[in-house]
Design an enzyme around this catalytic site. Structure first.
Site, PDB file in Angstrom:
ATOM      1  CE  LYS A   1      -3.523   2.472   2.640  1.00 41.69           C
ATOM      2  NZ  LYS A   1      -4.524   2.422   3.732  1.00 41.69           N
TER       3      LYS A   1
ATOM      4  CG  HIS B   1     -11.062 -27.002 -37.910  1.00 44.09           C
ATOM      5  ND1 HIS B   1     -10.095 -26.046 -37.713  1.00 44.09           N
ATOM      6  CD2 HIS B   1     -11.064 -27.253 -39.244  1.00 44.09           C
ATOM      7  CE1 HIS B   1      -9.544 -25.722 -38.871  1.00 44.09           C
ATOM      8  NE2 HIS B   1     -10.110 -26.442 -39.817  1.00 44.09           N
TER       9      HIS B   1
END
Length: 518
Positions: A137, A280
């Site tokens: 922080k 595919h």
């Protein structure tokens, strides 16, 4: 006053070289606790114990060590705020400039067999995440480091005076990721111990690889995966970098292949040498054989035109004979449990061919979740796992399939569940002959499959992933000489298809289970 570094690490890799550099080259004063302080002391390096620094002893068997205003005030104070610095001075607190922390090995603890609830809970770090979050922080004033892989870069940045705000932000991000993943690991483990309503789906996956592009060149793509699990555990022996489409096809190939077992995963008679060719994401050739070569050749023979540029998966070691089958065909990828030295030598001549060894252990470690994305969300379902239970199958026609036909019906049923719906598979003698995939109506899929099989359809079997709402598929199958059909049943017009089978001399089995694949 010397800058202060707070060091408290569970993973002590590189700790002593880091401490030496901080003290001897950069002039830091080090404060530490527990095993970290003990190790630094053993290297004859000066270190101040946290308890001595705060004037407050460790309590509760070490549960409270660093949770103290002298620690967190020194981390969280904003250097450019006069009132913050006045507070530090009033409380005799020194600013802390560097926090090097990593956390108790909770994941390692819960990976042990029969770990108890109490042992796991006791290995939840409290002080560590608090220090990391505080430093992250206040990253503009405090540099936070959470991984030994950062140490070298850290020392170089200090020496070259390049501890930029960008570096601080980068380390802050890594710190918050570190604590987020830690909390996720704990949450997921506790959720498994006390199953309840699932309000959130929690998961964190490390970046495995940035892919060149997605399904198309204009799409960006990344691959995330847990180390050693599933495809992250595969070893690529040669060939170009895997693409998005490669990975999707490989997943489809493996899903189909696992219907027939995978070396070391199935030890009963259901394990058979099998090969799958995918194009595919749809199987275009599937076969069982007496050897890897036989299975591969028969799978390719199922549709050699479609196999061009496809993906091949084999559930047993690839030998010289199997590799020779691939010398004169263009294939994108081959995955198998193992390639022997002769196979590797033969296939090494195809420089762009991707060879992957995927062990059974990596498959077994992966979760059995099937995850799909939708706009703004995820759909998560169980995998449609291999199912060898035929106890619910029903013969519903006057004629009943013989033993060979039942074997082929089972084979075709295993294939059809991995074909995009609407799906039809035609097979004979444990070899696919024709595949019909992804059509908007079932008769369209049947037409594709039967036309692909052609004259080989005579005496073959046909499988459908969903029920027949009309008898048109049965009539078309009869025109091609199909002997037996397997389908889920469940249509209000099942009797129409059954009657058509009886009239045309076709046997029909209902499974009571559908296998839609979208």
């Amino acid at each position: 006053m010397s800058p202060i570094a707070l060091l408290s690490v569970s993973d002590k890799t590189g700790l002593i070289p880091l401490a030496e550099a901080l003290i001897n080259e950069l002039g830091f004063r080090i404060i530490s606790s527990g095993g970290t302080a003990k190790l630094i002391e053993s290297a004859n390096l000066p270190v101040t114990r946290v308890a001595d620094y705060t004037g407050f002893p460790e309590i509760l068997e070490g549960r409270v060590k660093t949770l103290n205003p002298k620690i967190h005030g020194g981390i969280l104070a904003k250097r450019d705020k006069q009132n913050h610095m006045e507070d530090l001075k009033a409380q005799n607190i020194n600013p802390i400039n560097l926090v090097v922390v990593n956390l108790y090995p909770f994941e390692q603890t819960i990976s042990k067999e029969n770990v108890s609830w109490d042992e796991a809970i006791e290995n939840i770090d409290i002080g560590g995440p608090t220090m990391i979050r505080a430093a992250a922080k206040n990253h503009e004033d405090v540099l936070v480091v959470t991984n030994p892989s950062q140490y070298s870069n850290l020392i170089d940045a200090y020496k070259s005076k390049t501890v930029t705000n960008e570096l601080r932000k980068s380390y802050s991000l890594k710190a918050f990721e570190h604590t987020a993943i830690y909390d996720l690991t704990i949450s997921k483990w506790i959720a498994k111990q006390i199953p309840s309503q699932k309000a959130y789906w929690l998961q964190s996956l490390p970046l495995k690889q940035e892919l060149r592009y997605g399904e198309n060149p204009h799409q960006k793509a990344s691959w995330y995966g847990e180390p050693e699990k599933g495809w992250s555990g595969a070893n690529q022996l040669q060939g170009k970098e895997l693409s998005t489409n490669n990975l999707l096809d490989l997943e489809a190939a493996l899903s189909t292949l696992r219907e027939f077992g995978y070396e070391n995963t199935i030890k009963d008679a259901s394990y058979q040498k099998a090969a799958v060719v995918i194009k595919h994401t749809n199987p275009c050739g599937v076969a069982i054989g007496d050897s890897p070569c036989s299975a591969l050749k028969r799978a390719l023979d199922g549709d050699r035109v479609s196999a061009f540029g496809g993906i091949i998966a084999i559930n047993c070691p690839v030998d010289k004979a199997a590799a020779k089958e691939l010398e004169n065909i263009f294939i994108e990828c081959i995955v198998a449990p193992y390639f022997d030295s002769n196979a590797k030598e033969i296939l090494s001549k195809k420089k762009n061919l991707r060879l992957l060894e995927l062990k059974a252990e990596s498959i077994q470690k992966a979760d059995n979740n099937h995850i799909r994305s939708i706009l703004g969300g995820l759909l998560i379902q169980d995998l449609d796992e291999p199912d060898f239970d035929q106890t619910e199958w029903k013969n519903v026609t006057k004629l009943i399939p013989n033993e060979e036909e039942m074997i082929d019906l089972s084979f075709a049923w295993k294939i059809v569940k991995h074909i995009r719906s609407n799906a039809i598979a035609v097979a004979s003698n444990k070899q696919s002959l024709g595949i019909g995939a992804g059509q908007m109506n079932r008769i369209g899929s049947a037409k594709l499959a039967l036309e692909a099989a052609g004259s080989k359809s005579k005496g073959a079997v046909l499988a459908s992933d969903g029920f027949f709402p009309f008898d048109d598929t049965v009539k078309m199958a009869a025109d091609y000489g199909i002997s037996s059909i397997i389908q889920p049943g469940g249509s209000i017009r099942d009797k129409d298809s059954i009657s058509a089978c009886n009239e045309l001399g076709i046997k029909m089995v209902l499974t009571g289970k559908r296998h839609f694949l979208h």
